[in-house]
Motif scaffolding. Structure first.
Motif, short mmCIF file in Angstrom:
data_model
loop_
_atom_site.label_atom_id
_atom_site.label_comp_id
_atom_site.label_asym_id
_atom_site.label_seq_id
_atom_site.Cartn_x
_atom_site.Cartn_y
_atom_site.Cartn_z
N ARG A 9 0.82 -1.21 0.00
CA ARG A 9 0.00 0.00 0.00
C ARG A 9 0.86 1.26 0.00
NH1 ARG A 9 -5.16 -0.27 3.16
NH2 ARG A 9 -5.41 1.71 2.11
N THR A 10 2.03 1.21 -0.60
CA THR A 10 2.91 2.35 -0.67
C THR A 10 2.27 3.45 -1.50
OG1 THR A 10 4.81 0.89 -0.56
CG2 THR A 10 5.23 3.13 -1.30
N VAL A 11 2.38 4.69 -1.03
CA VAL A 11 1.86 5.82 -1.78
C VAL A 11 3.01 6.48 -2.52
CG1 VAL A 11 -0.07 6.25 -0.22
CG2 VAL A 11 2.10 7.41 0.18
N SER A 12 2.69 7.17 -3.61
CA SER A 12 3.73 7.89 -4.34
C SER A 12 4.03 9.19 -3.59
CB SER A 12 3.27 8.19 -5.76
OG SER A 12 2.27 9.19 -5.75
N ALA A 13 5.13 9.82 -3.96
CA ALA A 13 5.57 11.03 -3.29
C ALA A 13 4.54 12.15 -3.38
CB ALA A 13 6.90 11.49 -3.86
N SER A 14 3.77 12.19 -4.44
CA SER A 14 2.81 13.28 -4.62
C SER A 14 1.46 13.00 -3.96
CB SER A 14 2.60 13.54 -6.11
OG SER A 14 2.09 12.38 -6.73
N GLU A 15 1.24 11.79 -3.49
CA GLU A 15 -0.04 11.42 -2.89
C GLU A 15 -0.08 11.75 -1.40
OE1 GLU A 15 -2.05 7.50 -3.94
OE2 GLU A 15 0.04 7.18 -4.54
N ASP A 16 -1.23 12.23 -0.96
CA ASP A 16 -1.47 12.34 0.47
C ASP A 16 -1.77 10.94 0.99
OD1 ASP A 16 -1.15 15.10 0.50
OD2 ASP A 16 -3.27 15.47 0.12
N ILE A 17 -1.73 10.78 2.28
CA ILE A 17 -1.96 9.48 2.90
C ILE A 17 -3.30 9.52 3.61
CG2 ILE A 17 -1.12 7.83 4.60
CD1 ILE A 17 1.72 8.96 3.98
N GLY A 18 -4.19 8.62 3.21
CA GLY A 18 -5.51 8.53 3.83
C GLY A 18 -5.50 7.52 4.97
N LEU A 19 -6.13 7.90 6.07
CA LEU A 19 -6.21 7.05 7.27
C LEU A 19 -7.61 7.11 7.83
CD1 LEU A 19 -2.99 8.46 8.96
CD2 LEU A 19 -3.19 6.23 7.88
N THR A 20 -7.94 6.14 8.66
CA THR A 20 -9.20 6.16 9.39
C THR A 20 -8.90 6.25 10.87
OG1 THR A 20 -10.24 4.81 7.69
CG2 THR A 20 -11.37 4.93 9.82
N PHE A 21 -9.52 7.20 11.53
CA PHE A 21 -9.30 7.44 12.96
C PHE A 21 -10.65 7.76 13.59
CE2 PHE A 21 -8.31 10.63 16.33
CZ PHE A 21 -7.57 9.82 17.16
N GLY A 23 -13.38 6.23 13.18
CA GLY A 23 -14.43 6.07 12.19
C GLY A 23 -14.51 7.18 11.16
N ARG A 24 -13.56 8.11 11.18
CA ARG A 24 -13.56 9.21 10.23
C ARG A 24 -12.33 9.12 9.33
NH1 ARG A 24 -15.10 14.43 14.02
NH2 ARG A 24 -16.83 13.41 15.09
N SER A 25 -12.48 9.66 8.13
CA SER A 25 -11.35 9.68 7.19
C SER A 25 -10.48 10.90 7.46
CB SER A 25 -11.87 9.74 5.76
OG SER A 25 -12.54 8.54 5.46
N TRP A 26 -9.18 10.66 7.43
CA TRP A 26 -8.20 11.73 7.67
C TRP A 26 -7.18 11.69 6.55
CZ3 TRP A 26 -9.16 14.87 11.75
CH2 TRP A 26 -10.10 14.40 12.68
N THR A 27 -6.62 12.85 6.28
CA THR A 27 -5.57 12.95 5.28
C THR A 27 -4.37 13.60 5.92
OG1 THR A 27 -7.25 13.28 3.59
CG2 THR A 27 -5.00 13.83 3.00
N ILE A 28 -3.24 12.94 5.77
CA ILE A 28 -2.02 13.59 6.23
C ILE A 28 -1.16 13.86 5.01
CG2 ILE A 28 -2.11 12.50 8.50
CD1 ILE A 28 0.33 10.84 7.67
N LYS A 29 -0.37 14.93 5.12
CA LYS A 29 0.50 15.26 4.00
C LYS A 29 1.62 14.23 3.93
CE LYS A 29 3.28 18.56 6.64
NZ LYS A 29 3.86 19.87 6.67
N ASN A 30 2.15 14.04 2.76
CA ASN A 30 3.26 13.14 2.55
C ASN A 30 4.47 14.01 2.23
OD1 ASN A 30 4.92 10.98 2.07
ND2 ASN A 30 3.83 10.26 0.25
N PRO A 31 5.16 14.49 3.27
CA PRO A 31 6.26 15.42 3.04
C PRO A 31 7.52 14.72 2.53
CG PRO A 31 6.15 14.90 5.36
CD PRO A 31 4.99 14.19 4.69
N CYS A 32 8.55 15.50 2.32
CA CYS A 32 9.83 14.94 1.89
C CYS A 32 10.42 14.09 3.02
CB CYS A 32 10.80 16.05 1.51
SG CYS A 32 11.29 17.10 2.90
N GLN A 59 -8.06 19.97 8.48
CA GLN A 59 -8.75 18.99 9.32
C GLN A 59 -8.46 19.18 10.81
OE1 GLN A 59 -7.59 15.24 7.27
NE2 GLN A 59 -9.80 14.99 6.99
N LEU A 60 -7.74 20.22 11.16
CA LEU A 60 -7.42 20.43 12.58
C LEU A 60 -8.67 20.65 13.42
CD1 LEU A 60 -4.16 22.58 12.38
CD2 LEU A 60 -4.41 20.13 12.85
N ASP A 61 -9.64 21.39 12.90
CA ASP A 61 -10.88 21.59 13.64
C ASP A 61 -11.61 20.27 13.85
OD1 ASP A 61 -10.47 24.30 13.94
OD2 ASP A 61 -11.68 24.85 12.19
N ASP A 62 -11.56 19.38 12.84
CA ASP A 62 -12.17 18.05 12.97
C ASP A 62 -11.48 17.24 14.07
OD1 ASP A 62 -13.90 18.66 10.87
OD2 ASP A 62 -12.61 17.70 9.37
#
Length: 186
Positions: A9-21, A23-32, A59-62
């Motif tokens: 499930r490796t993501v490419s460098a340009s993709e954000d990373i989707g997670l579930t926390f 029961g909600r979907s979260w996106t974290i940046k995929n930095p260098c 998503q910080l407010d979430d």
């Protein structure tokens, strides 16, 4: 031996990373790679600088809303910490292209001799500030192996491959196959 195939499930460098926390979907940046290494260095055990640390600012407010919904009991806080850690591990695995513990062990090993490893990589044109984590860790692994005497390489490989004590693990099929193939080759 080193890993033979990327984590499934490796993501490419340009993709954000989707997670579930919770029961909600979260996106974290995929930095260098450099930012990943800093995130691990700042909290090498709980890796909280990965999650929730790399959660997208929109998503910080979430995240604050989820925290407001929590029961602030010792059990509730322990559950929050466990879930944060699990999300951080999943994110690290996806960004690094290897099992999370191997990525974590490799980053921590590199941090022990950061100046030497990073300096050697920079001299050969490999800059953590401009590369995805998976590629940079491949280069750093090769540098570590090159700088380790022959008699110490097997010990280093074992150190990098060993999961933390007491952690129940689900290894990917690709990881199990790679481990078995490396064992059979020795």
């Amino acid at each position: 031996g080193s890993r033979s195939a990327p984590h499934p499930r490796t993501v490419s460098a340009s993709e954000d990373i989707g997670l579930t926390f919770y029961g909600r979907s979260w996106t974290i940046k995929n930095p260098c790679a450099y930012e990943w290494v800093l995130a691990v260095r700042q909290d090498p055990v709980r890796i909280s600088r990965v999650f929730p640390g790399l959660v997208k600012s929109r998503q910080l407010d979430d995240m604050l809303a989820v925290m407001d919904e929590l029961q602030w009991t010792p059990e509730g806080l322990a559950d929050l910490e466990r879930r944060w850690l699990n999300c951080a591990r999943v994110a690290l695995a996806r960004a690094s292209g290897r099992d999370w513990w191997r990525a974590l062990n490799l980053i921590n090993k590199i941090l022990e001799t950061w100046t030497a490893v990073n300096g050697s990589l920079l001299l050969s044109g490999v800059d953590a500030r401009g590369m995805p984590l998976s590629s940079w860790l491949d280069a750093a692994y090769v540098q570590l192996m090159r700088s380790t005497p022959d008699e110490g390489r097997q010990k280093l490989e074992l150190e990098l491959s060993t999961p933390p004590r007491g952690i129940p693990l689900k290894q990917s099929t690709a990881s199990v196959r790679a481990s078995l193939a490396a064992f059979a080759a020795d």
